[in-house]
Scaffold this active site. Sequence first.
Site, PDB file in Angstrom:
ATOM      1  N   ARG A  73       0.864  -1.171   0.000  1.00 38.62           N
ATOM      2  CA  ARG A  73       0.000   0.000   0.000  1.00 38.62           C
ATOM      3  C   ARG A  73       0.912   1.236   0.000  1.00 38.62           C
ATOM      4  O   ARG A  73       1.981   1.208   0.600  1.00 38.62           O
ATOM      5  CB  ARG A  73      -0.890   0.030   1.258  1.00 38.62           C
ATOM      6  CG  ARG A  73      -1.857   1.210   1.238  1.00 38.62           C
ATOM      7  CD  ARG A  73      -2.583   1.417   2.553  1.00 38.62           C
ATOM      8  NE  ARG A  73      -3.472   2.566   2.463  1.00 38.62           N
ATOM      9  CZ  ARG A  73      -4.060   3.157   3.480  1.00 38.62           C
ATOM     10  NH1 ARG A  73      -3.861   2.707   4.711  1.00 38.62           N
ATOM     11  NH2 ARG A  73      -4.839   4.199   3.295  1.00 38.62           N
ATOM     12  N   HIS A  74       0.475   2.286  -0.682  1.00 39.27           N
ATOM     13  CA  HIS A  74       1.254   3.532  -0.698  1.00 39.27           C
ATOM     14  C   HIS A  74       1.527   4.022   0.730  1.00 39.27           C
ATOM     15  O   HIS A  74       0.862   3.624   1.688  1.00 39.27           O
ATOM     16  CB  HIS A  74       0.493   4.620  -1.466  1.00 39.27           C
ATOM     17  CG  HIS A  74      -0.881   4.873  -0.911  1.00 39.27           C
ATOM     18  ND1 HIS A  74      -1.096   5.614   0.239  1.00 39.27           N
ATOM     19  CD2 HIS A  74      -2.100   4.443  -1.309  1.00 39.27           C
ATOM     20  CE1 HIS A  74      -2.386   5.637   0.510  1.00 39.27           C
ATOM     21  NE2 HIS A  74      -3.023   4.937  -0.410  1.00 39.27           N
ATOM     22  N   GLY A  75       2.473   4.945   0.855  1.00 40.02           N
ATOM     23  CA  GLY A  75       2.821   5.500   2.163  1.00 40.02           C
ATOM     24  C   GLY A  75       1.809   6.533   2.649  1.00 40.02           C
ATOM     25  O   GLY A  75       0.771   6.754   2.015  1.00 40.02           O
ATOM     26  N   GLY A 338      -0.104  -0.447  -4.568  1.00 37.68           N
ATOM     27  CA  GLY A 338      -1.528  -0.190  -4.748  1.00 37.68           C
ATOM     28  C   GLY A 338      -2.103   0.502  -3.519  1.00 37.68           C
ATOM     29  O   GLY A 338      -1.485   1.398  -2.946  1.00 37.68           O
ATOM     30  N   ALA A 381       1.482   2.126   4.078  1.00 38.53           N
ATOM     31  CA  ALA A 381       2.700   1.347   3.775  1.00 38.53           C
ATOM     32  C   ALA A 381       2.563  -0.140   4.101  1.00 38.53           C
ATOM     33  O   ALA A 381       3.552  -0.859   4.190  1.00 38.53           O
ATOM     34  CB  ALA A 381       3.936   1.927   4.484  1.00 38.53           C
TER      35      ALA A 381
END
Length: 457
Positions: A73-75, A338, A381
């Site tokens: 997952r994005h930060g 994602g 994250a």
Amino acid sequence: AAAAMAPRWEAALVLLLLVLPPASAGLSGYFGTKSRYEEVNPHLVSDPLSLGPGAGGSLPASCTPLQLRAVLRHGTRYPTAGQVRRLGELHSRLLRRAAGAAACPAAAALADWPMWYEESLDGRLAPQGRRDMEQLARRMAARFPALFAARRRLALASSSKHRCLQSGAAFRRGLGPTLDFGGDEVEVEVNDSLMRFFDHCAKFVALVEENDAAMCQVNAFKEGPEMKKVLEKVASALCLPVEELNADLVQVAFLTCSYELAIKNVTSPWCSLFSEEDAKVLEYLNDLKQYWKRGYGYDINSRSSCVLFQDIFQHLDKAVEESKSSKPISSPLIVQVGHAETLQPLLALMGYFKDDEPLLASNFARHAQRKFRSGRIVPYAANLVFVLYHCDHVNASQEEYQVQLLLNEKLLSFHHSNETTSTYTDLKHYYKDILENCHFKEECELPKVNVTAVDEL
């Protein structure tokens, strides 16, 4: 002007802290999908590069990693434009209220709080989000040095969202210049069909995403006794008529507390509106939405992710075949960035964090110890990592290829064995039905007959 405002703002904040208990220390474990990654790995607070307790792993020395497949997952990100609008609306009300109500210190302090969020930030990656990714990359490379060695090929993919593309670039940056990956600068490939599969699933979009009836449990909880109690308490603290507040506005105040902690590492004055008991209620509201929209609520939520699940196993299969043929592994490192909405359905498809009874508006108290807590599963994250190993000196040929699964850098036990290591053969056998019979096109087709959405679900 800012300098002139500071003493007034500080005095108001002191008043607010005197009136309301400083609850922020007890809130951070209840922010759901807006949780800091450090909530699941507290050791990172003191050392962002620590691999944590038990980092040595449990594989025999004769096993060598062949391939790592990570879905991230994005930060840490900024609020979306919609959340900023709602916060602006609430803040404006407090400004109006403070103008004529000097006797309400909580409202006055929050009215004086500098509203710095702008709609243009709209879910973009925050500086902390870049650090999240760079540090995660460095820890992964330290954990699997053989895979992250120089001249190994890294395949980087991302959803088309800016925060994911930037997260992918930050992950690459975290690996530093010493890893040249064959000499070419790694491009981040956009792949929404895998990272945003839910957008491409017509059945999910029509029957869940855009169907208000699908969120009936969420809406019922917003109107239920637990939320009503929180609403009344916040309205009282802000000297507002309870009719002027609703669950969405109270939730945005709570999430502002979470954003300030995650983005700036500060305790926001918004936190002081909530106790730990309130936080549990607001976490459940968030989890209900995740459960019914991305988790076990409807089968299509998880079934839509089978395209990603099968892709993972196709690459693992290819690595096994290359190894058997004594060829170099063509894709030793595959890292894809994602969303929480990418990981949550995938974990549900695999059967993780499923409670004995569904999350409902009516069973908040019974779910106090629930497995499905989105903040523990998909904080900023978050990462799910498949590691394929080749093992020498094994008793049987099917033991030659083994797999481990890590969620947020901790080993996950496999359902079929309750062990943290599985033969690749056993793992494929356990998920045989999904690998062979879950076809994205058929799963995601809208029903031809005219049935009501909820009946179909």
